[in-house]
Design a protein around this motif. Structure first.
Motif, PDB file in Angstrom:
ATOM      1  N   MET A 265     -36.395  -6.561  16.517  1.00  0.00           N
ATOM      2  CA  MET A 265     -34.969  -6.751  16.270  1.00  0.00           C
ATOM      3  C   MET A 265     -34.133  -5.961  17.282  1.00  0.00           C
ATOM      4  O   MET A 265     -33.092  -6.435  17.735  1.00  0.00           O
ATOM      5  N   ALA A 266     -34.599  -4.761  17.650  1.00  0.00           N
ATOM      6  CA  ALA A 266     -33.881  -3.949  18.638  1.00  0.00           C
ATOM      7  C   ALA A 266     -33.796  -4.681  19.975  1.00  0.00           C
ATOM      8  O   ALA A 266     -32.763  -4.630  20.650  1.00  0.00           O
ATOM      9  N   LYS A 267     -34.861  -5.389  20.359  1.00  0.00           N
ATOM     10  CA  LYS A 267     -34.836  -6.155  21.607  1.00  0.00           C
ATOM     11  C   LYS A 267     -33.780  -7.263  21.536  1.00  0.00           C
ATOM     12  O   LYS A 267     -33.056  -7.500  22.497  1.00  0.00           O
ATOM     13  N   PHE A 268     -33.720  -7.958  20.405  1.00  0.00           N
ATOM     14  CA  PHE A 268     -32.678  -8.967  20.213  1.00  0.00           C
ATOM     15  C   PHE A 268     -31.303  -8.348  20.388  1.00  0.00           C
ATOM     16  O   PHE A 268     -30.454  -8.857  21.117  1.00  0.00           O
ATOM     17  N   PHE A 269     -31.067  -7.246  19.677  1.00  0.00           N
ATOM     18  CA  PHE A 269     -29.746  -6.624  19.671  1.00  0.00           C
ATOM     19  C   PHE A 269     -29.358  -6.075  21.033  1.00  0.00           C
ATOM     20  O   PHE A 269     -28.188  -6.132  21.420  1.00  0.00           O
TER      21      PHE A 269
ATOM     22  N   VAL B  96     -33.455  -0.175   8.767  1.00  0.00           N
ATOM     23  CA  VAL B  96     -33.308   0.231  10.165  1.00  0.00           C
ATOM     24  C   VAL B  96     -32.370  -0.734  10.889  1.00  0.00           C
ATOM     25  O   VAL B  96     -31.519  -0.319  11.678  1.00  0.00           O
ATOM     26  N   VAL B  97     -32.500  -2.031  10.602  1.00  0.00           N
ATOM     27  CA  VAL B  97     -31.647  -3.042  11.224  1.00  0.00           C
ATOM     28  C   VAL B  97     -30.180  -2.771  10.896  1.00  0.00           C
ATOM     29  O   VAL B  97     -29.297  -2.948  11.747  1.00  0.00           O
ATOM     30  N   ALA B  98     -29.891  -2.317   9.689  1.00  0.00           N
ATOM     31  CA  ALA B  98     -28.512  -1.986   9.311  1.00  0.00           C
ATOM     32  C   ALA B  98     -27.950  -0.913  10.235  1.00  0.00           C
ATOM     33  O   ALA B  98     -26.791  -1.013  10.672  1.00  0.00           O
ATOM     34  N   GLN B  99     -28.737   0.089  10.542  1.00  0.00           N
ATOM     35  CA  GLN B  99     -28.281   1.144  11.455  1.00  0.00           C
ATOM     36  C   GLN B  99     -28.075   0.607  12.864  1.00  0.00           C
ATOM     37  O   GLN B  99     -27.127   0.988  13.555  1.00  0.00           O
TER      38      GLN B  99
END
Length: 121
Positions: free
Chosen positions: A12-16, A41-44
């Motif tokens: 998800m971090a790569k997407f963001f 974690v995604v919320a943060q």
């Protein structure tokens, strides 16, 4: 993007990172299929992007990496609550999104209004 329970916070971090640096939009379908631990974690991650956009920053540090920020970046999610294997979103994640309810349209009413608009009674 269709989410699955196999997604982790690194993916998800790569997407963001890509979204924030390009200014693109993404819609994550069936977002509540992601595991609850990952959603926290995604919320943060989403919160840090939204705060940087609100501050009109040109660059910000995301997950330990300094990246350029395009203010047009945005994240949208869809959910299908009530299905097996779906989790409820954490409150800190719910607060980051605006809720919109969807329903099946009444096609007969739409057709009737269209007919009236063309002068049929």
């Amino acid at each position: 993007f269709n989410c699955s329970d196999g997604l982790d916070y690194l993916a998800m971090a790569k997407f963001f990172k890509g979204l924030a640096s390009s200014g693109a939009w993404a819609c994550f379908d069936e977002f509540n299929r992601i595991e609850l631990e990952v959603l926290s974690v995604v919320a943060q991650q989403i919160s840090s992007i939204q705060h940087a956009i609100a501050a009109r920053a040109h660059e910000f540090v995301f997950e330990g990496t300094k990246i350029k920020l395009r203010w047009t970046a945005n994240v949208f999610i869809t959910m299908n609550p009530g299905y097996a294997g779906r989790s409820e979103l954490p409150d800190n994640l719910k607060a980051l999104f605006r809720t919109v309810a969807m329903m099946v349209p009444d096609y007969s009413m739409i057709a009737e209004i269209i007919r009236f608009s063309y002068g049929y009674a």
